[in-house]
Design a protein around this motif. Structure first.
Motif, PDB file in Angstrom:
ATOM      1  N   GLU A   1      -6.851   1.924 -11.609  1.00 50.51           N
ATOM      2  CA  GLU A   1      -8.137   2.575 -11.827  1.00 50.51           C
ATOM      3  C   GLU A   1      -8.393   2.739 -13.316  1.00 50.51           C
ATOM      4  O   GLU A   1      -7.481   3.057 -14.076  1.00 50.51           O
ATOM      5  CB  GLU A   1      -8.165   3.923 -11.117  1.00 50.51           C
ATOM      6  CG  GLU A   1      -8.115   3.771  -9.613  1.00 50.51           C
ATOM      7  CD  GLU A   1      -8.271   5.084  -8.878  1.00 50.51           C
ATOM      8  OE1 GLU A   1      -8.361   6.136  -9.538  1.00 50.51           O
ATOM      9  OE2 GLU A   1      -8.298   5.045  -7.648  1.00 50.51           O
TER      10      GLU A   1
ATOM     11  N   GLY B   1      -2.179  -8.874  -0.887  1.00 44.15           N
ATOM     12  CA  GLY B   1      -2.548  -7.647  -1.566  1.00 44.15           C
ATOM     13  C   GLY B   1      -2.640  -7.864  -3.062  1.00 44.15           C
ATOM     14  O   GLY B   1      -1.769  -8.481  -3.663  1.00 44.15           O
TER      15      GLY B   1
ATOM     16  N   ARG C   1       0.825  -1.205   0.000  1.00 45.92           N
ATOM     17  CA  ARG C   1       0.000   0.000   0.000  1.00 45.92           C
ATOM     18  C   ARG C   1       0.859   1.256   0.000  1.00 45.92           C
ATOM     19  O   ARG C   1       0.560   2.230  -0.700  1.00 45.92           O
ATOM     20  CB  ARG C   1      -0.939  -0.010   1.205  1.00 45.92           C
ATOM     21  CG  ARG C   1      -2.033  -1.058   1.093  1.00 45.92           C
ATOM     22  CD  ARG C   1      -2.825  -1.219   2.359  1.00 45.92           C
ATOM     23  NE  ARG C   1      -3.507   0.025   2.720  1.00 45.92           N
ATOM     24  CZ  ARG C   1      -4.100   0.201   3.896  1.00 45.92           C
ATOM     25  NH1 ARG C   1      -4.090  -0.753   4.814  1.00 45.92           N
ATOM     26  NH2 ARG C   1      -4.698   1.335   4.157  1.00 45.92           N
TER      27      ARG C   1
ATOM     28  N   GLU D   1      -5.857  -3.849  -2.974  1.00 38.44           N
ATOM     29  CA  GLU D   1      -7.013  -4.442  -2.301  1.00 38.44           C
ATOM     30  C   GLU D   1      -6.511  -5.589  -1.427  1.00 38.44           C
ATOM     31  O   GLU D   1      -5.738  -6.432  -1.885  1.00 38.44           O
ATOM     32  CB  GLU D   1      -8.015  -4.983  -3.323  1.00 38.44           C
ATOM     33  CG  GLU D   1      -8.539  -3.950  -4.301  1.00 38.44           C
ATOM     34  CD  GLU D   1      -9.426  -2.909  -3.659  1.00 38.44           C
ATOM     35  OE1 GLU D   1     -10.095  -3.239  -2.662  1.00 38.44           O
ATOM     36  OE2 GLU D   1      -9.454  -1.784  -4.167  1.00 38.44           O
ATOM     37  N   SER D   2      -6.948  -5.621  -0.187  1.00 41.84           N
ATOM     38  CA  SER D   2      -6.583  -6.706   0.727  1.00 41.84           C
ATOM     39  C   SER D   2      -7.552  -7.866   0.533  1.00 41.84           C
ATOM     40  O   SER D   2      -8.768  -7.675   0.518  1.00 41.84           O
ATOM     41  CB  SER D   2      -6.629  -6.237   2.175  1.00 41.84           C
ATOM     42  OG  SER D   2      -5.691  -5.215   2.380  1.00 41.84           O
ATOM     43  N   VAL D   3      -6.992  -9.054   0.394  1.00 40.30           N
ATOM     44  CA  VAL D   3      -7.802 -10.255   0.212  1.00 40.30           C
ATOM     45  C   VAL D   3      -7.453 -11.230   1.333  1.00 40.30           C
ATOM     46  O   VAL D   3      -6.299 -11.634   1.480  1.00 40.30           O
ATOM     47  CB  VAL D   3      -7.527 -10.908  -1.164  1.00 40.30           C
ATOM     48  CG1 VAL D   3      -8.353 -12.169  -1.328  1.00 40.30           C
ATOM     49  CG2 VAL D   3      -7.803  -9.924  -2.291  1.00 40.30           C
TER      50      VAL D   3
ATOM     51  N   GLU E   1      -3.827   7.279   2.550  1.00 44.08           N
ATOM     52  CA  GLU E   1      -3.425   5.883   2.335  1.00 44.08           C
ATOM     53  C   GLU E   1      -2.068   5.606   2.983  1.00 44.08           C
ATOM     54  O   GLU E   1      -1.853   4.552   3.589  1.00 44.08           O
ATOM     55  CB  GLU E   1      -3.387   5.565   0.845  1.00 44.08           C
ATOM     56  CG  GLU E   1      -3.042   4.129   0.515  1.00 44.08           C
ATOM     57  CD  GLU E   1      -4.071   3.124   0.992  1.00 44.08           C
ATOM     58  OE1 GLU E   1      -3.723   1.931   1.052  1.00 44.08           O
ATOM     59  OE2 GLU E   1      -5.210   3.496   1.324  1.00 44.08           O
TER      60      GLU E   1
ATOM     61  N   ARG F   1      -4.118   0.902  -6.797  1.00 38.47           N
ATOM     62  CA  ARG F   1      -4.787   0.689  -5.511  1.00 38.47           C
ATOM     63  C   ARG F   1      -4.500  -0.745  -5.099  1.00 38.47           C
ATOM     64  O   ARG F   1      -4.461  -1.635  -5.934  1.00 38.47           O
ATOM     65  CB  ARG F   1      -6.281   0.929  -5.656  1.00 38.47           C
ATOM     66  CG  ARG F   1      -7.070   0.701  -4.395  1.00 38.47           C
ATOM     67  CD  ARG F   1      -8.533   1.022  -4.569  1.00 38.47           C
ATOM     68  NE  ARG F   1      -8.778   2.375  -5.026  1.00 38.47           N
ATOM     69  CZ  ARG F   1      -8.787   3.459  -4.239  1.00 38.47           C
ATOM     70  NH1 ARG F   1      -8.521   3.326  -2.963  1.00 38.47           N
ATOM     71  NH2 ARG F   1      -9.050   4.645  -4.734  1.00 38.47           N
TER      72      ARG F   1
ATOM     73  N   THR G   1      -4.526  -3.241  -8.235  1.00 34.78           N
ATOM     74  CA  THR G   1      -5.418  -2.943  -9.344  1.00 34.78           C
ATOM     75  C   THR G   1      -5.114  -1.535  -9.847  1.00 34.78           C
ATOM     76  O   THR G   1      -4.531  -0.728  -9.139  1.00 34.78           O
ATOM     77  CB  THR G   1      -6.898  -3.026  -8.920  1.00 34.78           C
ATOM     78  OG1 THR G   1      -7.136  -2.087  -7.866  1.00 34.78           O
ATOM     79  CG2 THR G   1      -7.254  -4.422  -8.448  1.00 34.78           C
TER      80      THR G   1
END
Length: 99
Positions: free
Chosen positions: A55, A50, A18, A40-42, A69, A38, A53
């Motif tokens: 935009e 992480g 991040r 995204e936490s999974v 952030e 960006r 992605t």
């Protein structure tokens, strides 16, 4: 490595991703055609991962979003380090009890 350690380390890794994405967004904000990143936490077994992605549409000038952030990722990093420290203390106390 215990599950607590692996979960905390996975959180540290995502926080690092991040931070890198936010720094990349800030550094390339004025680059024509740049697409913001960006992370995204999974959630998964044994921790988080992480997923980076991009935009779809360019939204320049989001320095405030990137600054927030950075702060959030820094706090996540610190929180996971505290978990590792607490685990280390607990294991030390456990070993002391059997010594």
């Amino acid at each position: 490595m215990s599950s607590i350690s692996s979960i905390a380390l996975s959180g540290i890794n995502v926080a690092q991703q991040r931070l890198q994405a936010a720094a990349n967004n800030i550094a390339n904000a004025a680059t024509p055609g740049y697409q913001r990143q960006r992370v995204e936490s999974v959630a998964g077994p044994g921790g988080v991962s992480g997923v980076i992605t991009r935009e779809a549409e360019s939204r320049p000038g989001l320095y405030v979003e990137d600054a927030v952030e950075v702060l959030a990722a820094t706090r996540a990093f610190e929180a996971n380090l505290l978990v590792l420290r607490a685990e280390d203390r607990m294991l030390g106390s456990l070993f002391d009890a059997f010594a």
